[in-house]
Design a protein around this motif. Structure first.
Motif: not given
Length: 318
Positions: A70-97
């Protein structure tokens, strides 16, 4: 008055206690067993975030190469309505931005850092070649038959509906699990796609525990298919949203005493409800978790868990 209460009350209580005991051991007499197509002994948290960059396609491929169930994943949605796989909505921890996924178009999402600290193994870092945030649809396309635990990270009706529609479109309702610890979010999820199994919310989990202690659990129908719960012994040792120290140790001891009940887990397992303990990253934690008779373990290190499982095959009479 007291005599009559004693005369009628004791037999009634005895019948109740006997019925509760029998149904706890043989729940099939009253309840239909849940049927998930896979027994999830090996679960990869964020795709195995200790060995590859979390929630990336590379992480998912690596975890599957280790035989994850079993894969455990997390989902958010972008401004243009694409469901993406990411734990955080704020991307500073993951990307530095310091930007929000919900305020950014999909094509403008930055890539992950070259290495990321493993949340449940502080001081340890993961690396990998893949640093791109994938869409949920991309994951479904590449892994059509793979069971996936989809945690909805925000109370967003559009996000929930889009996930439900994608699951239906790719004909994977039977192997996709709704996950959220918020009861209201889970209600919306189940309304959007009632064919998907789902986990216990935090409040429902507490309710199950209370029902167990008063003997009512064997009589109560349960619609949830998975109980996902922290192993108490990690609370005061690794990452957990409770300050380490005296109070953390006290909470860990109390949680252990109240929740790690083999008879409870056996009853739920007999009803087809799988119990998954998270997030465990050491052999001693794997050993402790499975000693309680749980279904499986959620880990950041799929290779480590695979080695443990290969050297500790399940007992046939479990």
């Amino acid at each position: 008055m007291g005599y009559h209460l004693l005369f009628f009350g004791l037999p009634a209580f005895g019948i109740y206690a006997l019925a509760s005991h029998c149904l706890r051991k043989k729940p099939h007499l009253l309840h239909k067993r849940h049927r998930f197509p896979v027994q999830c002994r090996h679960v990869s948290h964020r795709g195995g975030s200790g060995e590859r960059i979390e929630n990336t396609m590379e992480a998912f491929r690596h975890a599957l190469n280790q035989g994850t169930n079993l894969l455990e994943i997390d989902c958010h949605m972008t401004k243009d309505g694409v469901v993406v796989v990411s734990h955080d909505n704020n991307l500073e921890r993951q990307t530095g931005y310091n930007i929000e996924i919900s305020e950014t178009n999909y094509e403008d999402l930055p890539h992950y850092k070259n290495s990321l600290e493993v949340t449940f193994s502080p001081g340890c870092f993961s690396h990998g070649r893949d640093h791109r945030i994938p869409s949920l649809e991309e994951v479904f396309q590449e892994f059509p038959g793979v069971p996936i635990n989809i945690e909805i990270k925000e109370d967003n009706d559009e996000l929930i509906q889009k996930v439900a529609d994608l699951v239906r479109y790719y004909n994977r309702s039977h192997i996709s699990i709704w996950a959220s610890f918020e009861g209201e979010v889970l209600k919306k999820c189940c309304t959007a796609n009632k064919d998907m199994p789902y986990i216990f919310s935090l409040n429902r989990g507490i309710t199950v525990l209370l029902l167990y202690y008063v003997g009512l659990l064997p009589f109560v129908p349960l619609k949830e298919s998975f109980l996902e719960f922290v192993l108490p012994s990690i609370m005061n040792r690794t990452y957990f949203p409770v300050k380490k120290g005296f109070y953390g140790a006290l909470l860990a001891k109390f949680a252990h005493k109240m929740t790690m009940r083999k008879k409870l887990f056996k009853h739920l397992e007999d009803r087809g409800i799988q119990i998954l303990l998270w997030v465990l990253n050491e052999d001693k934690d794997f050993e402790e978790a499975f000693s309680y008779g749980v279904t499986g373990v959620m880990t950041d290190y799929p290779t480590l868990l695979r080695k443990y499982l290969d050297s500790h095959p399940p007992l046939l009479n479990k």
